[in-house]
Design a protein around this motif. Structure first.
Motif, short mmCIF file in Angstrom:
data_model
loop_
_atom_site.label_atom_id
_atom_site.label_comp_id
_atom_site.label_asym_id
_atom_site.label_seq_id
_atom_site.Cartn_x
_atom_site.Cartn_y
_atom_site.Cartn_z
N ASN A 76 0.86 -1.17 0.00
CA ASN A 76 0.00 0.00 0.00
C ASN A 76 0.90 1.23 0.00
O ASN A 76 1.64 1.49 0.96
CB ASN A 76 -0.91 -0.01 1.23
N LYS A 77 0.89 2.00 -1.09
CA LYS A 77 1.78 3.15 -1.23
C LYS A 77 1.46 4.26 -0.24
O LYS A 77 2.32 5.09 0.08
CB LYS A 77 1.69 3.70 -2.66
N ASP A 78 0.26 4.28 0.29
CA ASP A 78 -0.14 5.35 1.21
C ASP A 78 0.29 5.06 2.62
O ASP A 78 0.64 5.97 3.39
CB ASP A 78 -1.66 5.54 1.15
N THR A 79 0.26 3.74 3.02
CA THR A 79 0.57 3.40 4.42
C THR A 79 1.87 2.64 4.54
O THR A 79 2.39 2.48 5.65
CB THR A 79 -0.56 2.56 5.00
N TYR A 83 0.46 -6.33 2.22
CA TYR A 83 -0.81 -7.02 2.46
C TYR A 83 -0.99 -8.17 1.46
O TYR A 83 -0.31 -8.25 0.42
CB TYR A 83 -1.99 -6.05 2.38
#
Length: 808
Positions: A76-79, A83
């Motif tokens: 996840n590039k935002d967090t 996953y």
């Protein structure tokens, strides 16, 4: 599953290698997760574990490689969280069960500057697979002589899971004869042996159905089952046994060779060759008995082998042995006693001494057609015989002398119902049991001419369209005669009858062989509408027989007659001219067109229409009664001369028509209309101007009528007379179909047509000025057949002639 809810333990091992080329740093990170995690589940936070800057993660284009064409993980590039992108199945990823550690290795790559991280995921097994057998059903064949404690190997179960989740133990369904013993292999796998704990008896239970269950060590445990079918093999431990120990059979003498005396039955509880039995005589059975009776070694049937005579031998004793086909065979035995009884062993005999066949079907009742004799070599009641024939035949037997009988006719015969009779004569003695004999004779019947030809119908109605072609087939009238040969051959005739001095044979013809009815002339509906005559069918017998049928020929109308305009009357080729005052009121009757058609009611229905009308707003025409009336009063703008062309059409298909041209002239004088003039009383002054005009008009009409009659007589005298053989025609000149204008004649005895020419109508009522003479006959001739709609002046006009019949 519960394993999916377990907390997975994560640990990270980082190894950092420094290098000078492009400032690239390689790191190894290790994670441990259970298999079958849900898609979207977070494995770890790579930003924190790898010491990366979350803000620059997207700019540096972090990506993970694909493993075996599948992308199990993503970031996840935002967090910065790693996953699950696709469910991970440990058994598919690491199919080799001996591998204890299952690793999923992926590479994570960053740009600006380029860095690469090696990530290892250790997949921990969960109990997501149940044990299964390679075969759902196992078959075992065990002899009933097998000793207790004998082992039998069974197929082991397989569980793709590892460790404690694999197969742990086996269970066997409840059984009195079997249990299992669980064994452990070198690799730790579990398998079971089947052990016989109680002796088997195939005769009591030949098949044992068992269920083997394999259970793994997971929590909760999973299981799988397989079916074990044990078939008990037979050993020869039972001897054959007969149904009874002894048999007593009564057999009559003279029993036919091959007759079944008795069928012995022995049974063996074993199976296969151990139960197959062979029958044989024992040494205690005499040679005479074995010569007289045969014994089937396969099925135990005892049959008569030689003729048996009560006087020679009355009792036969025998002993039969049943032996099975086992290696160490076993046997059983029984005794059979056959008692011979005396019987009526001579059949009665029948003999035909004389026979008359064939005979005529009209042979008289009580006539003798055959003589029969009977005999029986036995004596007493065995030698007394009874003779009979079927009750349903028209014949009877009559005793003539001792053992002689006459076959006579008891009922009238009919060859058409039954051409031949098969008579079976049966003779039976009175022995017990009785014996009989029979003889069949055939009596054929000769035909006599005793049947009248029959038509399927007693009355035939045949419609025939007029203007038919001569020689046209009208119908086929076929009769049936059930007799044979010449008595069946039929000839057809028309019974002579004259109509209008013409014989039926001049109008119709019938094929004498097949009854096809033909027309010999062309019929005209307007002359002949129907014919009624008889046709006879006669056979060729001696004497001949015949029958007749009534034939009703109905001539069907065609629309072949053009309407004839009889009012308003006008001379040949002229135009009707009428004068009317300009002051005529609205609705005044100006003229009435009347046309007649000699066709049938349907085709002769006339309708009227304007073909030409100078002013469509001035005059109206009733399409049904032909009345022409004013629709309004005349105005100063209306022309003084009005031209009306009226067409009269019939109702045929196609429709035929005639036209009449009426020229109307308006005058300023106060003259009464012609319809009003017809209402002048008879007492009116006969010397008035109106009467003077009428006298002059009638004189002119009479003169023209006389000229027309003379011309008609001259034309008729010039034409050849019809031959005597020709059928009667109309009282007119015969139409020539090839001419452009065909003359036809309409004959009417109805006085109504005469009055039409002597009266006009006003307000729908007929006013007759003089009585119609009795016995008058009127003929309208020269009707044009032209199909074009032309004016009356362009076609032949109608002429009214009055013929008065001579007295008497």
């Amino acid at each position: 599953m519960a394993q999916k809810d377990l907390l997975w333990i994560r640990y990270v091992s980082v190894f950092i290698f420094a290098g000078a080329f492009l400032q690239t740093v390689f790191a190894v990170t290790h994670y441990t997760i259970p298999e079958e995690m849900d898609e979207g589940s977070v494995v770890a936070n790579l930003v924190s574990d790898l010491g990366l800057d979350l803000k620059s993660l997207s700019k540096r284009k972090m990506r993970l490689d694909v493993v075996a064409n599948k992308k199990y993980l993503d970031v996840n590039k935002d967090t910065g969280e790693l996953y699950i992108l696709e469910r991970i199945d440990r058994e598919n990823l690491c199919p080799i069960k001996s591998v204890t550690t299952c690793l999923l290795k992926v590479d994570a790559t960053l740009e600006n500057p380029i860095r690469m991280f090696n990530i290892e995921l250790e997949i921990i097994d969960i109990n997501d697979n149940a044990p299964g057998f390679r075969r759902d059903t196992m078959h075992l064949d065990i002899s009933e002589a097998t000793a207790v404690g004998e082992r039998f190997s069974l197929t082991n179960a397989v569980d793709p899971d590892t460790g404690s989740n694999s197969v742990k133990t086996y269970y066997l369904s409840e059984s009195d004869h079997f249990n299992i013993e669980i064994q452990t292999g070198r690799d730790g796998s579990k398998f079971a042996d089947l052990i016989l704990k109680k002796s088997l008896d195939r005769e009591k239970q030949a098949l044992h159905n068992l269920i083997l269950t394999a259970v793994d060590g997971g929590v909760p445990a999973r299981s799988g089952t397989a079916s074990i079918i044990v078939r008990v093999l037979d050993t020869n431990d039972n001897a054959p046994q007969f149904d009874k120990d002894s048999y007593t059979i009564n057999l009559t003498e003279n029993a036919p060779i091959g007759r079944l005396v008795v069928q012995l039955n022995a049974t063996d509880k074993d199976e296969g060759s151990n139960s197959e039995i062979i029958y044989s005589y024992s040494l205690y059975t005499s040679e005479k008995t074995q010569q007289t009776f045969s014994l089937n070694p396969d099925n135990g049937e005892i049959r008569v082998k030689e003729m048996i005579n009560y006087e020679d031998f009355r009792i036969y004793d025998m002993e039969i042995i049943a032996t099975d086909k086992a290696v160490n065979s076993l046997s059983g035995k029984c005794k059979v006693k056959i008692l011979v009884t005396d019987m009526n062993d001579n059949h009665p005999e029948i003999s035909i001494k004389s026979l008359s066949s064939p005979v005529k079907e009209d042979i008289p009742v009580n006539t003798v057609i055959a003589v029969v004799s009977v005999s029986d070599k036995d004596s007493g009641e065995n030698g007394q015989v009874d003779i009979n024939i079927s009750d349903h035949l028209p014949f009877a037997l009559k005793e003539s002398s001792d053992n002689y009988y006459e076959l006579i006719v008891s009922e009238p015969l009919d060859r058409e119902k039954m051409p031949a009779y098969d008579i079976t004569i049966t003779v039976t003695d009175r022995g017990n049991p009785s014996l009989s004999d029979n003889e069949t004779i055939t009596v054929e019947l000769l035909d006599v001419n005793d049947n009248v030809p029959q038509f399927p119908q007693t009355f035939y109605t045949i419609p025939v369209m007029e203007n038919n072609a001569p020689g046209a087939l009208l119908s086929s009238l076929t009769a049936i005669d059930p007799d044979l040969h010449e008595n069946q051959y039929l000839v057809y005739f028309i019974i002579e009858k004259e109509i209008m001095n013409t014989s039926m044979s001049m109008l119709f013809s019938i094929n004498p062989e097949n009854g096809n009815l033909y027309a010999l002339k062309t019929f005209d509906y307007e002359i002949e509408k129907e014919f009624l005559f008889h046709i006879e069918a006669r056979d060729s017998g001696v004497p001949p027989l015949s029958s007749n049928v009534t034939v009703h020929i109905i001539i069907m109308d065609q629309n072949d007659n053009t309407p004839v305009i009889v009012s308003p009357w006008r001379a040949h080729g002229s135009v009707v001219e009428e004068k009317i005052p300009r002051s005529t009121d609205k609705g005044t009757l100006i003229a009435k067109v009347i046309a007649i058609d000699s066709d049938s009611v349907h085709n002769s229905r006339i309708t009227y229409q304007f073909l030409q009308n100078t002013d469509a707003t001035l005059f109206s025409l009733d399409q049904y009664n032909g009345e022409i009336r004013t629709m309004r009063m005349f105005s100063y703008r209306d022309s003084r001369h009005q031209r009306l062309v009226v067409i009269a059409k019939d109702n045929g298909e196609p429709a035929l028509s005639a036209t009449v041209t009426i020229k109307l002239s308006t005058v300023e004088t106060a003259l009464k209309t012609y319809a009003d003039m017809t209402e002048v009383p008879l007492e009116y002054d006969i010397f008035s101007d109106l009467n003077l005009y009428l006298v002059i008009g009638l004189g002119s009409v009479s003169f023209l009528l006389l000229i027309t009659i003379l011309v008609t007589i001259v034309l008729k005298c010039q034409k050849p007379k019809p031959s005597k053989a020709a059928p009667p025609s109309r009282n007119s000149v015969i139409s020539e179909r090839n001419s452009t204008i065909a003359d036809s004649t309409l004959v009417s005895n109805d006085a109504y047509w005469y009055s039409l020419f002597l009266a006009e109508t006003r307000k729908g009522k007929l006013v007759v000025r003089q009585p119609v003479p009795k016995g008058a006959r009127y003929i309208v001739s020269s009707i044009p057949r032209s199909t074009g709609l032309t004016e009356t002046s362009d076609s032949a006009a109608s002429t009214l002639q009055e013929w008065r019949r001579s007295p008497g």
